[in-house]
Write an enzyme that holds these catalytic residues in place. Sequence first.
Site, PDB file in Angstrom:
ATOM      1  N   TYR A  68      24.456  36.197  24.941  1.00 49.61           N
ATOM      2  CA  TYR A  68      23.964  35.116  25.800  1.00 49.61           C
ATOM      3  C   TYR A  68      23.960  35.541  27.268  1.00 49.61           C
ATOM      4  O   TYR A  68      22.946  35.409  27.968  1.00 49.61           O
ATOM      5  CB  TYR A  68      24.826  33.866  25.621  1.00 49.61           C
ATOM      6  N   SER A  75      23.174  31.748  34.450  1.00 50.12           N
ATOM      7  CA  SER A  75      24.511  31.373  33.993  1.00 50.12           C
ATOM      8  C   SER A  75      25.580  32.237  34.640  1.00 50.12           C
ATOM      9  O   SER A  75      25.341  33.415  34.965  1.00 50.12           O
ATOM     10  CB  SER A  75      24.596  31.528  32.473  1.00 50.12           C
ATOM     11  N   LYS A 119      20.637  36.218  29.806  1.00 51.16           N
ATOM     12  CA  LYS A 119      20.401  35.553  31.081  1.00 51.16           C
ATOM     13  C   LYS A 119      20.200  36.569  32.202  1.00 51.16           C
ATOM     14  O   LYS A 119      19.362  36.371  33.095  1.00 51.16           O
ATOM     15  CB  LYS A 119      21.555  34.608  31.410  1.00 51.16           C
TER      16      LYS A 119
END
Length: 322
Positions: free
Chosen positions: A141, A117, A145
């Site tokens: 998040y 991402s 990643k």
Amino acid sequence: MTWLVTGGAGYIGAHVLRALRDAGLEPVSFDDYSSGHEGFVPDDVPAIRGSILDGQALERAITQHGVTGVIHVAGFKYAGVSVQRPLHTYEQNVTGTATLLAVMADRGVDRIVFSSSAAVFGTPDVDLVTEDTPKNPQSPYGESKLIGEWLLRDQGVAAGLRHTSLRYFNVVGSGDPAVYDTSPHNLFPLVFDALVERRTPKIFGDDYATPDGTNVRDYIHVADLAVSHAAAARRLDAGEALEPAYNLGSGDGVSVAEIMAAMARVTGIEFTPEIGPRRAGDPARIVATGELAARDLDWAMRHTLDDMVRSAWDARRGASQR
């Protein structure tokens, strides 16, 4: 060659299944349906219900279908929510990835394409993000990643895993009328929901240092994204070298105001967006170059902004009529 697509019943994963099939590869979907949909998986693609936290389910899927590679799309993808649910985010995205890699090593599966991402960069202070731009994730998040990329790197050193990570920016549109974005947090479905419910879409801030005052972001068509996954899989199958990570970016970006204008133009629903205050932490511009991916992964911006809006709108309207 058979490729297991974790998260294959999701918006992105389902497009990857189709791209693999179109490229002459044999896809298998693996999904727990926590956010995916059975109807998104093509009828001719095997679909397995299972969690990436369940090593035994992964092992059965890999063994029964003779899997030779994995495209790892499954995960918890809501950056904002991850701040409130960090443990859940790390369990799904870090523990899940580690579990998958352990099973792959046990079963001799030595190639993987990882869904990373743009969140690994945080809010970079550069006009154009490259693969080497410093990583500064600002949510659990984004951190999860980045850790996923590290896990692949370290497993490459330890066990010879052949891998690459594809960093997504803002994925929109539809490459198949049966598949559409159902996220409750993404811009396109939020605007469509507002238009369908006769509400006025909102722009958060119009006083940024950009040409029209609204945020500028990379928006890429999901079908273009899927093509590059298939290209990565084919190169790994051929034993060809790939970079550790690629940015799938447009190189120029689109402003939120431009998206709103395209929404009105394509849908035929005239509206003037409501202007709200800035959201904390929203940078003025995040745009990435896709030059390396264009060189190695058949990456190209094949769709205009109107194409992106039209395909997404048509799929959304089709879904409401089924």
